[in-house]
Design a protein around this motif. Sequence first.
Motif, PDB file in Angstrom:
ATOM      1  N   LYS A 151      88.301 -67.360 -68.562  1.00  0.00           N
ATOM      2  CA  LYS A 151      87.105 -66.896 -69.246  1.00  0.00           C
ATOM      3  C   LYS A 151      85.938 -67.818 -68.926  1.00  0.00           C
ATOM      4  O   LYS A 151      86.063 -69.038 -68.935  1.00  0.00           O
ATOM      5  N   ILE A 152      84.791 -67.225 -68.656  1.00  0.00           N
ATOM      6  CA  ILE A 152      83.598 -67.998 -68.341  1.00  0.00           C
ATOM      7  C   ILE A 152      82.837 -68.315 -69.620  1.00  0.00           C
ATOM      8  O   ILE A 152      82.621 -67.433 -70.454  1.00  0.00           O
ATOM      9  N   ILE A 153      82.439 -69.577 -69.788  1.00  0.00           N
ATOM     10  CA  ILE A 153      81.647 -69.907 -70.974  1.00  0.00           C
ATOM     11  C   ILE A 153      80.288 -69.227 -70.850  1.00  0.00           C
ATOM     12  O   ILE A 153      79.718 -69.155 -69.768  1.00  0.00           O
ATOM     13  N   PRO A 154      79.764 -68.686 -71.941  1.00  0.00           N
ATOM     14  CA  PRO A 154      78.492 -67.962 -71.863  1.00  0.00           C
ATOM     15  C   PRO A 154      77.319 -68.899 -71.595  1.00  0.00           C
ATOM     16  O   PRO A 154      77.405 -70.120 -71.786  1.00  0.00           O
ATOM     17  N   CYS A 155      76.238 -68.313 -71.179  1.00  0.00           N
ATOM     18  CA  CYS A 155      75.016 -69.058 -70.884  1.00  0.00           C
ATOM     19  C   CYS A 155      74.554 -69.871 -72.091  1.00  0.00           C
ATOM     20  O   CYS A 155      74.142 -71.023 -71.953  1.00  0.00           O
ATOM     21  N   THR A 156      74.638 -69.281 -73.278  1.00  0.00           N
ATOM     22  CA  THR A 156      74.166 -69.980 -74.473  1.00  0.00           C
ATOM     23  C   THR A 156      74.970 -71.246 -74.731  1.00  0.00           C
ATOM     24  O   THR A 156      74.433 -72.263 -75.189  1.00  0.00           O
ATOM     25  N   LYS A 157      76.275 -71.197 -74.447  1.00  0.00           N
ATOM     26  CA  LYS A 157      77.126 -72.376 -74.609  1.00  0.00           C
ATOM     27  C   LYS A 157      76.732 -73.451 -73.599  1.00  0.00           C
ATOM     28  O   LYS A 157      76.682 -74.647 -73.927  1.00  0.00           O
ATOM     29  N   ALA A 158      76.441 -73.031 -72.368  1.00  0.00           N
ATOM     30  CA  ALA A 158      76.018 -73.982 -71.340  1.00  0.00           C
ATOM     31  C   ALA A 158      74.708 -74.667 -71.743  1.00  0.00           C
ATOM     32  O   ALA A 158      74.533 -75.871 -71.521  1.00  0.00           O
ATOM     33  N   LEU A 159      73.806 -73.906 -72.353  1.00  0.00           N
ATOM     34  CA  LEU A 159      72.547 -74.488 -72.822  1.00  0.00           C
ATOM     35  C   LEU A 159      72.786 -75.566 -73.869  1.00  0.00           C
ATOM     36  O   LEU A 159      72.147 -76.629 -73.850  1.00  0.00           O
ATOM     37  N   SER A 160      73.711 -75.298 -74.787  1.00  0.00           N
ATOM     38  CA  SER A 160      73.987 -76.280 -75.842  1.00  0.00           C
ATOM     39  C   SER A 160      74.632 -77.538 -75.273  1.00  0.00           C
ATOM     40  O   SER A 160      74.371 -78.647 -75.744  1.00  0.00           O
ATOM     41  N   ILE A 161      75.466 -77.373 -74.239  1.00  0.00           N
ATOM     42  CA  ILE A 161      76.086 -78.523 -73.586  1.00  0.00           C
ATOM     43  C   ILE A 161      75.017 -79.378 -72.896  1.00  0.00           C
ATOM     44  O   ILE A 161      75.011 -80.606 -72.999  1.00  0.00           O
ATOM     45  N   ALA A 162      74.099 -78.710 -72.193  1.00  0.00           N
ATOM     46  CA  ALA A 162      73.031 -79.431 -71.497  1.00  0.00           C
ATOM     47  C   ALA A 162      72.114 -80.147 -72.484  1.00  0.00           C
ATOM     48  O   ALA A 162      71.650 -81.261 -72.221  1.00  0.00           O
ATOM     49  N   ALA A 163      71.857 -79.523 -73.621  1.00  0.00           N
ATOM     50  CA  ALA A 163      70.971 -80.119 -74.628  1.00  0.00           C
ATOM     51  C   ALA A 163      71.628 -81.315 -75.306  1.00  0.00           C
ATOM     52  O   ALA A 163      70.947 -82.260 -75.720  1.00  0.00           O
ATOM     53  N   ALA A 164      72.958 -81.299 -75.431  1.00  0.00           N
ATOM     54  CA  ALA A 164      73.680 -82.368 -76.127  1.00  0.00           C
ATOM     55  C   ALA A 164      74.053 -83.524 -75.204  1.00  0.00           C
ATOM     56  O   ALA A 164      74.606 -84.529 -75.671  1.00  0.00           O
ATOM     57  N   ASP A 165      73.754 -83.397 -73.935  1.00  0.00           N
ATOM     58  CA  ASP A 165      74.085 -84.445 -72.978  1.00  0.00           C
ATOM     59  C   ASP A 165      73.320 -85.731 -73.312  1.00  0.00           C
ATOM     60  O   ASP A 165      72.096 -85.755 -73.335  1.00  0.00           O
ATOM     61  N   LYS A 166      74.037 -86.806 -73.574  1.00  0.00           N
ATOM     62  CA  LYS A 166      73.399 -88.055 -73.982  1.00  0.00           C
ATOM     63  C   LYS A 166      72.708 -88.756 -72.826  1.00  0.00           C
ATOM     64  O   LYS A 166      71.750 -89.508 -73.019  1.00  0.00           O
ATOM     65  N   GLU A 167      73.194 -88.513 -71.603  1.00  0.00           N
ATOM     66  CA  GLU A 167      72.624 -89.208 -70.447  1.00  0.00           C
ATOM     67  C   GLU A 167      71.285 -88.616 -70.014  1.00  0.00           C
ATOM     68  O   GLU A 167      70.337 -89.349 -69.736  1.00  0.00           O
ATOM     69  N   ALA A 168      71.202 -87.293 -69.944  1.00  0.00           N
ATOM     70  CA  ALA A 168      69.962 -86.646 -69.500  1.00  0.00           C
ATOM     71  C   ALA A 168      69.891 -85.253 -70.118  1.00  0.00           C
ATOM     72  O   ALA A 168      70.122 -84.247 -69.443  1.00  0.00           O
ATOM     73  N   PRO A 169      69.582 -85.160 -71.406  1.00  0.00           N
ATOM     74  CA  PRO A 169      69.556 -83.853 -72.081  1.00  0.00           C
ATOM     75  C   PRO A 169      68.433 -82.950 -71.587  1.00  0.00           C
ATOM     76  O   PRO A 169      67.361 -83.419 -71.220  1.00  0.00           O
ATOM     77  N   ILE A 170      68.727 -81.638 -71.562  1.00  0.00           N
ATOM     78  CA  ILE A 170      67.704 -80.634 -71.282  1.00  0.00           C
ATOM     79  C   ILE A 170      67.466 -79.863 -72.578  1.00  0.00           C
ATOM     80  O   ILE A 170      68.283 -79.031 -72.961  1.00  0.00           O
ATOM     81  N   THR A 171      66.373 -80.164 -73.230  1.00  0.00           N
ATOM     82  CA  THR A 171      66.075 -79.521 -74.510  1.00  0.00           C
ATOM     83  C   THR A 171      65.109 -78.354 -74.351  1.00  0.00           C
ATOM     84  O   THR A 171      64.979 -77.531 -75.254  1.00  0.00           O
ATOM     85  N   LYS A 172      64.441 -78.296 -73.192  1.00  0.00           N
ATOM     86  CA  LYS A 172      63.528 -77.186 -72.922  1.00  0.00           C
ATOM     87  C   LYS A 172      63.914 -76.583 -71.575  1.00  0.00           C
ATOM     88  O   LYS A 172      63.383 -76.945 -70.541  1.00  0.00           O
ATOM     89  N   PRO A 173      64.887 -75.653 -71.581  1.00  0.00           N
ATOM     90  CA  PRO A 173      65.390 -75.101 -70.319  1.00  0.00           C
ATOM     91  C   PRO A 173      64.399 -74.181 -69.631  1.00  0.00           C
ATOM     92  O   PRO A 173      63.623 -73.480 -70.274  1.00  0.00           O
ATOM     93  N   GLY A 174      64.448 -74.230 -68.302  1.00  0.00           N
ATOM     94  CA  GLY A 174      63.643 -73.321 -67.491  1.00  0.00           C
ATOM     95  C   GLY A 174      64.556 -72.321 -66.806  1.00  0.00           C
ATOM     96  O   GLY A 174      65.284 -71.586 -67.470  1.00  0.00           O
ATOM     97  N   ASP A 175      64.567 -72.309 -65.472  1.00  0.00           N
ATOM     98  CA  ASP A 175      65.403 -71.372 -64.722  1.00  0.00           C
ATOM     99  C   ASP A 175      66.884 -71.702 -64.893  1.00  0.00           C
ATOM    100  O   ASP A 175      67.277 -72.870 -64.923  1.00  0.00           O
ATOM    101  N   ILE A 176      67.706 -70.664 -64.996  1.00  0.00           N
ATOM    102  CA  ILE A 176      69.150 -70.812 -65.109  1.00  0.00           C
ATOM    103  C   ILE A 176      69.817 -69.981 -64.013  1.00  0.00           C
ATOM    104  O   ILE A 176      69.485 -68.809 -63.816  1.00  0.00           O
TER     105      ILE A 176
END
Length: 230
Positions: A151-176
């Motif tokens: 099963k592929i994790i949905p886009c929304t889950k990927a966004l939350s993972i990127a936002a929670a990244d302590k090293e380099a979080p993406i809180t304002k996503p652009g192109d996906i």
Amino acid sequence: MRSLLVLSLICLVTILSQAQSPCDKIKYLDKLAMAPAELPVQDFKLFDYNQIPDSVKARLQTEIIRETSAAFFKELTIRSVKYLDSAINEKLFTPVVVLDNDNNPVNFVYAIFYEMKFKGEIPFVFKLEVKQNGELLKKGQFEGIVNQKKKIIPCTKALSIAAADKEAPITKPGDIYIYYNQTYKTIVWQIMEADNATGNSQHVTVINVFDGEILERNEFLKGMTNFDNE
């Protein structure tokens, strides 16, 4: 007064419901900022699939079915086609030597972008590099794509993972993007930081679509968002 407040709330809910999230505009391999392959697909020229000879299409169909299955081929749709020939190659800043599976030089190659769907009706686009006669340029181009049951994790889950990244979080996503990453041999979500007025680059996070692992954190130069050649 109460009716006015209720009307205002209804309008606000309507506006929010119509607002698009980044996941409403997912981009695919044929629109990827950086070509994830050995050949410079960004320099290929667009071609009309209908102009490919029927004999070539027939051989390509046979090749795909041999590598996968008839059921797999039946589910594919064509998104676009590009080609590279010797004339185009000679004009490149850095011409490339194209070799087939037997290391023989090839002067003409198609890059055919196919769309398929994974579980949950998630669209996915992959590229096949094909000789002028319809033979696959190289074997193994379906690695990590065919018979994928996870099963592929949905886009929304990927966004939350990127936002929670302590090293380099993406809180304002652009192109996906979603595409097959040849370096990590898996399909990935690529989330780019939203463009801003300062700086010359945008942060990018690459996430494995199956387990959510962050595979890579990069910086892309601004403006490199599309390699379509119209």
